[in-house]
Every structure is written in C-alpha cells, then in structure tokens.
Design an enzyme around this catalytic site. Structure first.
Site, PDB file in Angstrom:
ATOM      1  N   MET A  30       0.850  -1.196   0.000  1.00 47.96           N
ATOM      2  CA  MET A  30       0.000   0.000   0.000  1.00 47.96           C
ATOM      3  C   MET A  30       0.885   1.245   0.000  1.00 47.96           C
ATOM      4  O   MET A  30       0.449   2.330   0.394  1.00 47.96           O
ATOM      5  CB  MET A  30      -0.936  -0.020   1.208  1.00 47.96           C
ATOM      6  CG  MET A  30      -1.875  -1.233   1.158  1.00 47.96           C
ATOM      7  SD  MET A  30      -3.410  -1.026   2.057  1.00 47.96           S
ATOM      8  CE  MET A  30      -2.826  -0.840   3.706  1.00 47.96           C
ATOM      9  N   LEU A  33       6.707   2.990   1.439  1.00 49.80           N
ATOM     10  CA  LEU A  33       7.613   1.846   1.554  1.00 49.80           C
ATOM     11  C   LEU A  33       8.711   2.069   2.593  1.00 49.80           C
ATOM     12  O   LEU A  33       9.234   3.167   2.739  1.00 49.80           O
ATOM     13  CB  LEU A  33       8.250   1.558   0.190  1.00 49.80           C
ATOM     14  CG  LEU A  33       7.260   1.295  -0.953  1.00 49.80           C
ATOM     15  CD1 LEU A  33       8.014   1.010  -2.252  1.00 49.80           C
ATOM     16  CD2 LEU A  33       6.306   0.156  -0.626  1.00 49.80           C
ATOM     17  N   HIS A  37       9.263  -3.596   3.339  1.00 50.44           N
ATOM     18  CA  HIS A  37       8.786  -3.824   1.970  1.00 50.44           C
ATOM     19  C   HIS A  37       9.966  -4.147   1.055  1.00 50.44           C
ATOM     20  O   HIS A  37       9.877  -5.004   0.187  1.00 50.44           O
ATOM     21  CB  HIS A  37       8.124  -2.554   1.400  1.00 50.44           C
ATOM     22  CG  HIS A  37       6.869  -2.152   2.083  1.00 50.44           C
ATOM     23  ND1 HIS A  37       6.749  -0.998   2.819  1.00 50.44           N
ATOM     24  CD2 HIS A  37       5.651  -2.744   2.113  1.00 50.44           C
ATOM     25  CE1 HIS A  37       5.532  -0.895   3.274  1.00 50.44           C
ATOM     26  NE2 HIS A  37       4.835  -1.936   2.870  1.00 50.44           N
ATOM     27  N   GLY A 147       4.751  -9.929   4.119  1.00 43.83           N
ATOM     28  CA  GLY A 147       5.535  -9.824   5.349  1.00 43.83           C
ATOM     29  C   GLY A 147       4.870 -10.616   6.476  1.00 43.83           C
ATOM     30  O   GLY A 147       3.648 -10.622   6.609  1.00 43.83           O
ATOM     31  N   LYS A 149       5.052  -9.867   9.514  1.00 44.26           N
ATOM     32  CA  LYS A 149       4.549  -8.983  10.581  1.00 44.26           C
ATOM     33  C   LYS A 149       3.025  -9.044  10.593  1.00 44.26           C
ATOM     34  O   LYS A 149       2.408  -9.066  11.646  1.00 44.26           O
ATOM     35  CB  LYS A 149       5.024  -7.537  10.380  1.00 44.26           C
ATOM     36  CG  LYS A 149       4.533  -6.641  11.522  1.00 44.26           C
ATOM     37  CD  LYS A 149       5.180  -5.286  11.464  1.00 44.26           C
ATOM     38  CE  LYS A 149       4.457  -4.367  10.525  1.00 44.26           C
ATOM     39  NZ  LYS A 149       3.109  -3.962  11.033  1.00 44.26           N
ATOM     40  N   ASP A 150       2.432  -9.088   9.394  1.00 44.81           N
ATOM     41  CA  ASP A 150       0.977  -9.250   9.282  1.00 44.81           C
ATOM     42  C   ASP A 150       0.690 -10.746   9.222  1.00 44.81           C
ATOM     43  O   ASP A 150       0.295 -11.284   8.182  1.00 44.81           O
ATOM     44  CB  ASP A 150       0.471  -8.543   8.018  1.00 44.81           C
ATOM     45  CG  ASP A 150       0.637  -7.043   8.127  1.00 44.81           C
ATOM     46  OD1 ASP A 150       0.069  -6.451   9.041  1.00 44.81           O
ATOM     47  OD2 ASP A 150       1.388  -6.468   7.311  1.00 44.81           O
ATOM     48  N   GLN A 153      -2.774 -12.044   8.208  1.00 46.54           N
ATOM     49  CA  GLN A 153      -2.995 -11.787   6.776  1.00 46.54           C
ATOM     50  C   GLN A 153      -2.298 -12.860   5.943  1.00 46.54           C
ATOM     51  O   GLN A 153      -2.864 -13.421   5.002  1.00 46.54           O
ATOM     52  CB  GLN A 153      -2.458 -10.401   6.407  1.00 46.54           C
ATOM     53  CG  GLN A 153      -2.369 -10.160   4.913  1.00 46.54           C
ATOM     54  CD  GLN A 153      -2.014  -8.725   4.574  1.00 46.54           C
ATOM     55  OE1 GLN A 153      -2.864  -7.867   4.590  1.00 46.54           O
ATOM     56  NE2 GLN A 153      -0.756  -8.464   4.254  1.00 46.54           N
TER      57      GLN A 153
HETATM   58  O1  PAF Z   1      -0.156  -5.760   3.715  1.00 44.02           O
HETATM   59  C1  PAF Z   1      -0.563  -4.855   2.971  1.00 44.02           C
HETATM   60  O2  PAF Z   1       0.112  -3.866   2.724  1.00 44.02           O
HETATM   61  C2  PAF Z   1      -1.962  -4.967   2.359  1.00 44.02           C
HETATM   62  O3  PAF Z   1      -2.843  -5.563   3.242  1.00 44.02           O
HETATM   63  C3  PAF Z   1      -1.977  -5.693   1.002  1.00 44.02           C
HETATM   64  C4  PAF Z   1      -1.511  -7.143   1.127  1.00 44.02           C
HETATM   65  C5  PAF Z   1      -1.076  -4.957   0.027  1.00 44.02           C
HETATM   66  C6  PAF Z   1      -3.391  -5.718   0.444  1.00 44.02           C
HETATM   67  O4  PAF Z   1      -3.886  -4.419   0.269  1.00 44.02           O
END
Ligand code: PAF
Length: 282
Positions: A30, A33, A37, A147, A149-150, A153
């Site tokens: 998103m 950076l 990233h 990553g 960290k998430d 996700q």
């Molecule tokens: O982790 C992120 O930056 C966002 O959740 C992603 C995976 C780019 C989806 O928008």
C-alpha cells in the site's frame, strides 16, 4: 521500471511475460515503503525473472475512515526506491480503475476472519481477500511475497490460495526491525521520537515472553508478566495479546516442547495502531 496504472495493461504485460516462459514475482503493497517492503522486493528480484510491485491503498480493507485518510503516502520516494532496486514494473491503479464497480462478491475466511485482528477490524480480511485476488488474477505471478509482521494476513492468504487452487507460491518474509527492535511499519512515520521509543518496548516484551516459554514457564505466568510489563510502559495501550499455536492459528493456554508458537500483539502508541509478533518453537 515501467509504471502502469491500467489493470488491462498489467494483465497484457503479465500474459506476455508468461508466454515467454518468464517467472513473475508480485509484491503487493500500500506504498509508504520502508525496509520491510524492500526486503520483500529484494527477495522477489532474487527469485524471479521479473518483479511487479503494486502500490494501492485498498479502501475495502479499512474499517476506519480516519485510518484510511491518514494512511501515509510517499509515492515519489517509493518510485525512486523501487527504480533503484531494479524493479521491472510498478502497478499503481486508481481506486476507480481497480474497482470500476463496488464488488458484490464477499470473501469469508470463517473463524480465521473474526479472531484476533479480525475481531478489532471487522471486514478487514474480506477486503484484503478481494484485492489480493484481483492482483493475483491480473499479474498471474509465479510467486507472491507477504511480510510475516501481518501474520494473520499471511495465514488467510495462504488458506485462500489453497482453498481456491490459485496457482501461485506464497512466500512469507521475516519482519524487519529498527535497531531499537520496533517492527518496521508505514505507520511508524506518524510516531514522534518518544513514540518510537515506547513502540520499541513491544518487541522487548515479546522477547522476554519467548525466553520464559523456552525456559518451560507456564503460559499463565508468562502472560501475567507480559501484561504487567506492557502496563508499566507509559503511553502504550494494549488492544490484544495472544499466544497461539501456529499450525492451528488458535489461542493456547499450554504448550509442548518444539510446538510452533506465535505471540501476537496489537495496540496503540500516540493514537497509532501497531502490531507485532514473534514466531518460535517452544
Ligand atoms: O499488507 C498490505 O500492505 C496490504 O494488506 C496488502 C496485502 C497490500 C493488500 O492491500
């Protein structure tokens, strides 16, 4: 590096690359950076013939409008950093381009969606699921990089790829930290120097909990000490703290030797929401 805004164009480019038998690495971001990233980007550059980085602040995954509005942006700087690393394509669609109409499809992740992060960010993972699906369909990557960290996700995307038989390898990349231990995050830009110092105590707490577990202390005591440590830090507000089994991704109150564990933290410093985790074997 070529910057592409139209979904149709990135689809054509990706299809051409695939026809030529070239591998594609996708790094969805998103923007705003940071080194975390860039670690994903570097890994993709190493592993693939071509790397496509996407920058798109996905409105569907924000349950809080203020958070969406305040999400940091640094597009010029981002472009320069990606260019100097040797990224092949930057995909930066507008919201109108990517969501010509608001999607009616809803991706649900069952219990994974409402636990932990999901409990505090209703609709968040459904929104992540939609955008990641769209990006995977448009870019058709051999590998996609996320990553750790998430962590939740990463887990839900891995599950989605498995359940929907999406032909992509998903690669989780370790969290990159500031020297202080604070996990790198685009949101850190909104912290003052003092806020950054307070944020660094998150990792200190996680490390001491890990040490406790690896010395066979029981989880109730480890949790108690971790709660007490975080409560002693002025300016740190805990939202949740979970010790989970990594395979099942469920909370645990006891563990066995060698069990893969993650301690997950979410909380606020100076009104900025921060998450972090530590993954290890007991
Ligand atoms: O982790 C992120 O930056 C966002 O959740 C992603 C995976 C780019 C989806 O928008």
């Amino acid at each position: 590096m070529r910057a592409i805004t139209a979904p149709k164009e990135i689809l054509e480019i990706a299809s051409d690359l695939k026809k030529k038998g070239l591998s594609i690495g996708l790094v969805p971001t998103m923007g705003a950076l940071h080194e975390g990233h860039l670690a994903l980007v570097k890994k993709s550059l190493e592993d693939n013939d071509n790397t496509i980085v996407s920058i798109f602040v996905n409105p569907l995954q924000f349950n809080n409008q203020e958070d969406l509005i305040n999400y940091p942006k640094s597009i010029e700087e981002d472009r320069d950093r990606l260019q100097s690393l040797g990224v092949d394509f930057l995909f930066e669609p507008s919201t109108e381009n990517l969501y010509v109409k608001k999607p009616v499809v809803n991706i649900s992740f069952g219990e994974l969606e409402s636990a932990f992060e999901g409990a505090y960010r209703p609709g968040h993972f459904a929104g992540v699921g939609i955008v990641v699906n769209k990006l995977l369909n448009l870019v058709q990557p051999s590998r996609a990089y996320f990553g750790l960290k998430d962590l939740q996700q990463y887990v839900i995307i891995r599950k989605m790829i498995e359940d929907l038989s999406i032909p992509v390898e998903i690669i989780g990349v370790e969290t990159v930290r500031e020297e202080s231990g604070l996990a790198m995050s685009s949101r850190n830009r909104r912290l003052s120097d003092t806020g950054q110092l307070i944020g660094a105590s998150i990792y200190k707490g996680l490390l001491s909990a890990k040490e406790g577990i690896q010395k066979n202390r029981n989880l109730k005591d480890v949790r108690f000490d971790l709660d007490a440590f975080y409560s002693s830090i002025d300016g740190l507000e805990v939202e949740y703290l979970e010790i989970i089994d990594l395979t099942e991704f469920t909370s645990i109150d006891k563990y066995e030797e060698s069990q893969e564990i993650a301690i997950c933290f979410a909380g606020y410093v100076e009104g900025v929401r921060l998450i972090d985790n530590l993954i290890f074997a007991a």
